[in-house]
Design an enzyme around this catalytic site. Sequence first.
Site, PDB file in Angstrom:
ATOM      1  N   GLN A 469       0.840  -1.201   0.000  1.00  0.00           N
ATOM      2  CA  GLN A 469       0.000   0.000   0.000  1.00  0.00           C
ATOM      3  C   GLN A 469       0.871   1.245   0.000  1.00  0.00           C
ATOM      4  OE1 GLN A 469      -3.782   0.517   2.470  1.00  0.00           O
ATOM      5  NE2 GLN A 469      -2.319   1.685   3.668  1.00  0.00           N
ATOM      6  N   SER A 472       0.842   6.443   2.739  1.00  0.00           N
ATOM      7  CA  SER A 472       1.468   7.436   3.626  1.00  0.00           C
ATOM      8  C   SER A 472       2.652   8.124   2.952  1.00  0.00           C
ATOM      9  CB  SER A 472       1.941   6.770   4.919  1.00  0.00           C
ATOM     10  OG  SER A 472       0.852   6.276   5.661  1.00  0.00           O
ATOM     11  N   SER A 504       5.068  -1.203   4.098  1.00  0.00           N
ATOM     12  CA  SER A 504       5.471  -2.570   4.428  1.00  0.00           C
ATOM     13  C   SER A 504       5.307  -3.456   3.199  1.00  0.00           C
ATOM     14  CB  SER A 504       4.641  -3.106   5.593  1.00  0.00           C
ATOM     15  OG  SER A 504       3.276  -3.092   5.276  1.00  0.00           O
ATOM     16  N   GLU A 588     -19.748  -7.153   5.606  1.00  0.00           N
ATOM     17  CA  GLU A 588     -18.449  -7.049   6.257  1.00  0.00           C
ATOM     18  C   GLU A 588     -17.958  -8.390   6.777  1.00  0.00           C
ATOM     19  OE1 GLU A 588     -16.446  -4.649   6.403  1.00  0.00           O
ATOM     20  OE2 GLU A 588     -17.567  -2.815   6.070  1.00  0.00           O
TER      21      GLU A 588
END
Length: 730
Positions: A469, A472, A504, A588
């Site tokens: 991902q 950030s 990560s 969910e």
Amino acid sequence: MTIGLSDEDRELRDSVRGWAARYATPAVIREADEAKAEARPEYWASLAELGMLGLHLPEEVGGAGFTLLETAIVAEELGRAMVPGPFLPTVVVSAVLNAAGHTAELEGLVDGSTFGAVALQPGTLALAQAEGATTLSGTSSLVLGGQVGDLFLLAATDAAGDRVFVVVPRDRLTVTDLPSHDVIRRNAEVTVDGLALADGEVLALDAQRVLDIAATLFAAEASGLADWATTTAADYARVRKQFGRVIGQFQGVKHKVARMFGRTEQARVTAWDAARALGEEVPAEEASLAAAVAASVALDAAFQVSKDCIQVLGGIGYTWEHDAHLYLRRAQSLRILLGSTGSWQQRVAELTLAGARRVLTVELPAEAERIRADVRAELEPAKAKTGADRTTYLAEKGYTSPHLPAPWGKSADAVTQLVIAEELAAADVKPHDMIIGNWVIPTLIAHGNAEQLDRFVPGSLRGDIVWCQLFSEPGAGSDLASLSTKATKVEGGWKLNGQKVWTSMARDAHWGICLARTDADVPKHKGLSYFLVDIRNSEGLDIRPLREITGEALFNEVFIDDLFVPDDCLVGEPGDGWKLARTTLANERVSMTGGSSLGDGGEALVALADTLPGGIDAHQLTVLGQILCDAQSGGIMGLRTTLRSLAGSQPGAESSVAKLLGVEHIQQTWEVAMEWAGPSSLLGDQERTSATQMFLNSQCMSIAGGTTNVQLNIIGERILGLPRDPEPGK
């Protein structure tokens, strides 16, 4: 909010709340405050007529035949409303007598003609044998409800020095009213000298069972006190202005009220679990553990939150005219009358060290067995497969993420998901864990086109595609909408430039999801787009490992220099990035934590306590109990969230509080483990699972996935309705 979860529980709550609004008016509460002694409430008959005094008692004595849970809901509501009168001691007495098999006195306690009174500490009361009779002599500790009580449940000590309980009518005792810290429900003391006790007046019931019943009902009332204090503080913080601004905008106030809410939620869930445990057919040690956790958590929470409420209210909270001090006095009185928080925390630790565990399970509906048979049959072939063949089989059958819609998942509802989890564990087979892909794939299913679904979803479910991902940035962590990585439209795609950090798995991933700014002329969260980046086959990516405080380098910083991303790797439309980043499917994921409700850290700390040289001391025992209480309350919050899902309801406040409390619990657990390990924890080159490495690693948990401060803002603003800061940073 209420201790209970079901529609029936909420109806009971609403009924009691409506009754309290009619009868426990501000004028009634102030009359009780100003009176020189406690009086028998005129509205007591009305409370009895509603059946509130006997919900937990059998029908043959006039009760409703329910469990202690329903009575706990009433205790919570009456505590919230500061209703004068001895409801709490009365239901404690009746619950204890019912547990002891004493039925003669129950009808009067149910119909309101008999008031109960309770002293849980022995004072100097002691039993003795004289001429073949058992006598009682001495002075009791403070008797809750003693000024109006008719039937007294009193702690005493026997010849061996052990605590026992006696039940004696008022007319056989000398009762003295005492000036009381709690000015609404007041105390008395009992003095006797050689009182010969009749058969049955010394209860055969184990004294700890008496204390557990009292602890549960005390915790329920404390939950109501805490809820009032938190609600009052939040309401005030929304309207009170200082320095030209509503005080709820100030982060110091917002975070204090959010933490009050967290404590209140802990009180509520532990009281709920204790009431359930005492009504279930579980081992005595398990029920006693649940009660001890509630006693440790709920009463201290009410006390701390009541103090915080006065602090938020400021000067007005310090006045006699405001009700805040009444709640503080009540909370502090409960805490002291039941026994110190430290003593209950030590009991939690002692029971746990002796092997007691609270088993948190859900009872699935009858339809689960039909589902189970189908799932078990479908998993049978997987047991004979190994490696990639097994993983592929499970993925193709929808077991990687069963909650996803078919054909990628099984469109599994909450019941089906829990059955699948149980059967996977029973078959000892594990589907692939997509890690970051667990966020990517639902987003692609919801917003991707057919080509993207075919290209990325099956391989991700099998484990052939690993994701990272790229969100950030050095200047955009918690404030993700402020990211500055830029995407410029070019022929056939986009050129990306910028820097990402804390990524990560960047060196292991095949693909990454990247948020980049495609429009700088619109509000910052509307100008973002969601791209799929080929990590291994793209020029313009410079991935550099970041060494963490553990010494490892699991994180990376990624420099993006004229990285070309083709149009077919844009998900959705330009500007959809913020919406996509926040995507969750309506169906969910539902899970039920397996193994110990204490978690791996709690169990590790228990194991470490058994190895301490010289054994565990009193201070360490208290600390261990507090940590175990936090672990247990976190497990209970997860259970309640699961039960809501099974009932088709939206997640409750538990899910919002769980991360905040869970992270701080884990950090404290490993900090204490390192301390207990002693100087050996200071040696270098520790194993990854050592207390030292776990302590260091846990420091990231209050940063990753939303910092603690952001979580507190979310609780304050979204749950408690406190206003946002219109000028952040000022």
